[in-house]
Design an enzyme around this catalytic site. Structure first.
Site, short mmCIF file in Angstrom:
data_model
loop_
_atom_site.label_atom_id
_atom_site.label_comp_id
_atom_site.label_asym_id
_atom_site.label_seq_id
_atom_site.Cartn_x
_atom_site.Cartn_y
_atom_site.Cartn_z
N GLU A 96 1.81 -0.41 -8.76
CA GLU A 96 1.07 -1.28 -7.84
C GLU A 96 0.35 -0.38 -6.83
O GLU A 96 0.96 0.48 -6.20
CB GLU A 96 2.06 -2.23 -7.14
CG GLU A 96 1.34 -3.24 -6.26
CD GLU A 96 2.19 -4.47 -5.95
OE1 GLU A 96 3.17 -4.75 -6.67
OE2 GLU A 96 1.86 -5.16 -4.97
N ARG A 97 -0.95 -0.59 -6.74
CA ARG A 97 -1.81 0.22 -5.87
C ARG A 97 -1.80 1.69 -6.26
O ARG A 97 -1.94 2.59 -5.41
CB ARG A 97 -1.42 0.08 -4.39
CG ARG A 97 -1.23 -1.34 -3.94
CD ARG A 97 -2.35 -2.25 -4.34
NE ARG A 97 -2.09 -3.63 -4.00
CZ ARG A 97 -2.94 -4.62 -4.31
NH1 ARG A 97 -4.06 -4.36 -4.97
NH2 ARG A 97 -2.67 -5.84 -3.98
N ARG A 103 -1.49 -13.13 12.66
CA ARG A 103 -0.76 -12.22 11.78
C ARG A 103 -0.38 -10.90 12.43
O ARG A 103 0.73 -10.40 12.23
CB ARG A 103 -1.60 -11.96 10.51
CG ARG A 103 -0.98 -10.93 9.61
CD ARG A 103 -1.59 -10.88 8.25
NE ARG A 103 -1.19 -9.66 7.56
CZ ARG A 103 -1.66 -9.27 6.41
NH1 ARG A 103 -2.56 -10.00 5.78
NH2 ARG A 103 -1.25 -8.15 5.85
N ASP A 160 -2.12 -3.97 7.96
CA ASP A 160 -1.79 -3.57 6.60
C ASP A 160 -2.59 -2.37 6.09
O ASP A 160 -3.50 -2.54 5.28
CB ASP A 160 -2.02 -4.76 5.65
CG ASP A 160 -1.42 -4.53 4.28
OD1 ASP A 160 -0.88 -3.45 4.05
OD2 ASP A 160 -1.51 -5.44 3.44
N ASN A 165 8.17 -4.62 -4.34
CA ASN A 165 8.23 -5.91 -5.04
C ASN A 165 9.13 -5.64 -6.24
O ASN A 165 8.67 -5.37 -7.34
CB ASN A 165 6.83 -6.36 -5.47
CG ASN A 165 5.94 -6.59 -4.26
OD1 ASN A 165 6.38 -7.17 -3.26
ND2 ASN A 165 4.71 -6.12 -4.32
N HIS A 205 -9.95 -5.32 6.97
CA HIS A 205 -9.58 -6.28 5.92
C HIS A 205 -10.78 -7.04 5.36
O HIS A 205 -10.74 -8.27 5.23
CB HIS A 205 -8.54 -7.28 6.46
CG HIS A 205 -7.43 -7.54 5.48
ND1 HIS A 205 -7.68 -8.00 4.21
CD2 HIS A 205 -6.09 -7.36 5.57
CE1 HIS A 205 -6.53 -8.11 3.57
NE2 HIS A 205 -5.55 -7.71 4.36
N GLU A 222 -5.17 2.50 -1.38
CA GLU A 222 -5.46 1.11 -1.72
C GLU A 222 -6.70 0.59 -0.99
O GLU A 222 -7.53 -0.10 -1.58
CB GLU A 222 -4.24 0.26 -1.34
CG GLU A 222 -4.48 -1.22 -1.47
CD GLU A 222 -3.27 -2.05 -1.07
OE1 GLU A 222 -2.26 -1.48 -0.63
OE2 GLU A 222 -3.36 -3.29 -1.19
N TRP A 271 -5.54 -14.26 4.59
CA TRP A 271 -5.89 -13.39 3.47
C TRP A 271 -7.41 -13.22 3.37
O TRP A 271 -7.90 -12.42 2.61
CB TRP A 271 -5.35 -13.97 2.15
CG TRP A 271 -3.92 -13.65 1.91
CD1 TRP A 271 -3.16 -12.72 2.56
CD2 TRP A 271 -3.05 -14.24 0.92
NE1 TRP A 271 -1.88 -12.70 2.07
CE2 TRP A 271 -1.78 -13.62 1.05
CE3 TRP A 271 -3.21 -15.21 -0.06
CZ2 TRP A 271 -0.69 -13.95 0.24
CZ3 TRP A 271 -2.13 -15.54 -0.87
CH2 TRP A 271 -0.89 -14.92 -0.72
N GLU A 331 5.47 -11.93 1.64
CA GLU A 331 4.60 -12.13 0.48
C GLU A 331 5.36 -12.69 -0.72
O GLU A 331 5.24 -12.21 -1.84
CB GLU A 331 3.90 -10.83 0.10
CG GLU A 331 3.02 -10.29 1.22
CD GLU A 331 2.18 -9.08 0.85
OE1 GLU A 331 1.07 -8.97 1.35
OE2 GLU A 331 2.65 -8.25 0.05
N LYS A 343 12.17 -5.23 0.89
CA LYS A 343 11.06 -6.10 1.32
C LYS A 343 11.58 -7.52 1.18
O LYS A 343 11.81 -7.99 0.07
CB LYS A 343 9.84 -5.87 0.42
CG LYS A 343 8.68 -6.83 0.67
CD LYS A 343 7.45 -6.46 -0.17
CE LYS A 343 6.31 -7.43 0.02
NZ LYS A 343 5.10 -7.06 -0.75
N GLU A 377 6.00 3.96 8.21
CA GLU A 377 5.55 3.83 6.82
C GLU A 377 4.04 4.08 6.78
O GLU A 377 3.25 3.31 7.31
CB GLU A 377 5.87 2.43 6.26
CG GLU A 377 5.40 2.26 4.82
CD GLU A 377 5.78 0.90 4.20
OE1 GLU A 377 6.90 0.40 4.45
OE2 GLU A 377 4.95 0.34 3.46
#
Ligand code: BDP
Length: 724
Positions: A188-189, A357, A386, A231, A542, A414, A564, A312, A308, A408
């Site tokens: 992922e990514r 958010r 993010d 995930n 974003h 990404e 989003w 999401e 996590k 992190e």
């Protein structure tokens, strides 16, 4: 006659064969060796000096790690100096020795070593029995390994060793890569091929690449790896997969690299068949106790879990009305007797919360300060949203006196152009780590908070979301290897400068010629700012394509959740642009300490790089640094970004012949894509925002090519690295 026919045939084949000019066989630097190339040093006088100082070496010790140090020294010195001679410790000029034995060479060592902890080391030139000896020493063999890599780095970067005297210890305890790798090898990514973990062939088939991965991490002080995606697939906790994890852990152990796993919070129900996964259900706690005991049976030094939860769509304690602390503590209690830790992610946000958010993580975790067990860290992304090309710091840094905030960072790109954009992330990491939170007055930088120097945290750590894959050159782009590298160097020492790291990385990876080093370092230092300029200048964020996050899509307004959608973030209208997070808006600034809070509350004192993050401003707003209107400034920055990419690309072209042709060509090809995409970003964004500003492109700048409709119609169903 026969030979005539043969010659004739050969002639025909020769004429029709395309291989007429340069050979199709290409050898050279394909990037596999990373920064551990160890080619013969071209500087003869330095090489001679090093030969005298290092050729005869001795590693005192019997462990697997000692043997690894021997192998590395032999390989590196043979390469760099053309000479390597293992010797007895009496006759050696270079001695690597662990613990009190070192006093044989450094009699006045005192408690210097003990202050350096389990991973620190000393590299010192001493006089011993009337001769000069370089001693690398540490409390543990792993410390000695780190010291050895530092010594080799000095040689690789051509730093004279006369009177060398270095003491170094890591400023954070847990320095881990987070692999977002799935069991089917999709990352992922990830933009560098498949996952390097071939789960299907493990535990028996162990690629050399696994060992080289551990070596590379040890060389920059990374001491842990979370093998699987946040995930998480619960299959990772099944006996068959734990055997596979064990195989990797066994390989990594002598390099000081601990293995961790991401877990799915509802595993007791899905794997164990329990009714629920409520952390307060004794059956659930028991299930984890057993599972964790099973893991430690196989991997006695297993690091712990990354979680996590309630983020999401992932399950978590919130599903049962429990807090993050209750969820984390249940796992922490089960890990504690074995020495394991929990890294609990703060990346949580939900539409239903009715709170903006960027504020949610703080609102959720700040009240939990002091509620977590001692073996829990909260892992927070560097910014409040993010991993955007640029974000202000997360207000959680400094906000918790008792709960360690673990950094992190995203290493994989990404939101920064995948693996074709030339972007060195050092300046971004440095910007974050050196930002002052003012938590305990001036000087309480994020770096210090994370290192436990502002509040005395029992645990400290930094995580980097890995950019590593099965590509031969590991990261899909030679320059992006530097992002793995700088993450490790800054996790060890948050004070180190991005520029210094760029320079040393260039010397080790590309060339030691000072003209090349200077040029590449300049390109690297410019590259992040350039990307921010052509993607998201002045605090925009974003506005990437839906799902895959590839390319610009500021127009998207139809996704399931308000937060989003790009339009939620840039808020462009005919009146202006930007997100009002000041007290007149959603008041996100209240989460910061004074005087940062006040500084960010007012557009006049907000650093321009964050202007539209915190403020919604009219198109004619006067931008202080340039005196331009906001509209003109935005457009100028988009154009500047493209010019900067063109500059990087030209500068790279000028290096032809000065660095390895394979490395040169790989980066050159990526630069072609990079420039094309920077122009795409600029054109699409400028045309789109112009529909609101209704102002012309400022004089002196070309009109963007293409139409907004063509940009909007672009689709990328097979863009790499997509999520679930
Ligand atoms: C987002 C990524 C998504 C990750 C998520 C996370 O798009 O793939 O799962 O972050 O960090 O940026 O959990």
């Amino acid at each position: 006659m026969k030979s005539f026919i043969v010659s004739f045939l050969l002639l025909v084949i020769g004429l029709t064969s395309p291989i007429t000019q340069a050979s199709s066989i290409v050898t050279g630097e394909d990037g596999y060796r990373l920064w551990m190339k160890y080619d013969l040093l071209q500087n003869k006088s330095l090489r001679k000096a090093y030969q005298k100082q290092l050729t005869k070496w001795s590693v005192v010790g019997q462990s697997e790690t000692s043997q690894i140090i021997r192998d590395e020294l032999d390989y590196a010195l043979s390469g760099l100096l053309g000479q390597s001679e293992p010797a007895g410790y009496r006759s050696a000029n270079l001695v690597v020795v662990t613990g009190r034995l070192a006093t044989r060479w450094i009699p006045d060592l005192g408690d210097e070593l003990s202050k350096l902890g389990d991973e620190g080391y000393i590299i010192r030139q001493v006089e011993h029995n009337n001769k000069s000896v370089i001693v690398v020493t540490a409390n543990t063999d792993i410390g000695a390994l780190y010291g050895t890599f530092n010594l080799l780095r000095l040689v690789q970067t051509q730093t004279p060793l006369d009177a060398v005297d270095i003491s170094s210890a890591p400023k954070t305890k847990v320095r881990v890569l987070n692999h977002w790798d799935n069991p089917d090898r999709h990352v992922e990514r990830g933009f560098a091929g498949e996952s390097i973990w071939d789960w299907h062939k493990l535990p028996h088939y162990k690629y050399q690449k696994y060992t080289d991965y551990a070596r590379a991490n040890a060389s920059i002080g990374i001491n842990g790896t979370v093998l699987n995606n946040v995930n998480a697939d619960p299959i990772m906790l099944t006996p068959a997969y734990l055997e596979k994890v064990k195989a990797l852990a066994d390989l990594f152990r002598p390099y000081g690299l601990k293995v961790y796993l991401s877990i799915k919070f509802n595993s007791p129900a899905t794997l164990g068949g329990l009714k629920n996964s409520d952390p307060l259900n004794p059956q659930v706690a028991k299930w984890w106790d057993k599972k964790i005991a099973e893991i430690y049976q196989l991997i006695p030094d297993f690091g712990g879990f990354l979680v996590k939860a309630n983020s999401e769509g992932q399950p978590g304690p919130g599903d049962y009305g429990r807090t993050h602390a209750q969820g984390a503590n249940m796992l922490a209690d089960a890990l504690k007797p074995h020495g394991g830790i929990v890294m609990w992610r703060a990346f949580v946000y939900a539409n239903e919360k009715n709170e903006e958010r960027s504020k949610q993580a703080y609102s959720e975790f700040k009240p939990l300060d002091g509620k977590f067990r001692e073996n829990v860290m909260v892992q927070v992304k560097n910014g409040p949203i993010d991993f955007q090309p640029r974000e202000p710091i997360s207000p959680l840094f400094g906000a918790t006196q008792e709960t360690p905030m673990m950094m992190e960072f995203q290493i994989t790109m990404e939101y920064l152009g995948f693996s074709t954009h030339f972007v060195y992330l050092g300046p971004m990491y440095e910007e974050v780590l050196k930002t002052d939170t003012y938590a305990k007055g001036k000087g309480s930088t994020v770096g210090k908070v994370v290192a436990g120097e502002v509040y005395d945290y029992p645990l400290t750590g930094m995580a980097g979301v890995s950019n590593i894959g099965s590509d031969r050159n590991w990261t899909g782009h030679i320059i992006l290897q530097s992002n793995w590298y700088v993450f490790g160097r800054m996790a060890w020492d948050y004070n180190i400068s991005a520029e210094q790291v760029a320079e040393e990385w260039t010397r080790m990876t590309l060339s030691n010629k000072s003209a090349v080093v200077k040029k590449v370092t300049e390109m690297m230092m410019l590259s992040h700012e350039a990307t921010v300029n052509y993607m998201t200048p002045l605090g925009l964020h974003h506005i990437m394509g839906t799902g895959h996050h590839y390319g610009p899509a500021p127009w998207v307004d139809d996704l399931g959740r308000a937060d989003w959608n790009p339009v939620y973030y840039h808020r462009a209208t005919k009146g202006g642009i930007g997100f009002d997070r000041s007290p007149s808006g959603v008041n996100a600034v209240e989460q910061y300490f004074s005087p940062l809070k006040e500084q960010l509350a007012d557009p006049k004192s907000t650093p321009e790089k964050y202007l539209l993050w915190f403020h919604h401003l009219p198109w004619d707003y006067k931008v202080k640094s340039s005196g331009r209107t906001l509209w003109d400034e935005i457009v100028h920055r988009y154009y500047l970004g493209v010019d900067q990419v063109a500059q990087i690309s030209q500068s790279w072209d000028s290096l032809q012949g000065q660095i390895d042709p394979l490395q040169f060509k790989q980066v050159q090809m990526a630069n072609t894509i990079h420039l094309k995409e920077a122009i795409w970003w600029r054109n699409a964004c400028v045309l789109y925002f112009q529909t609101f500003s209704q102002r012309p492109i400022p004089p002196g700048l070309d009109k963007p090519q293409g139409t907004l409709d063509t940009y909007k119609a672009m689709e990328f169903p097979y863009a790499p690295g997509q999520g679930e």
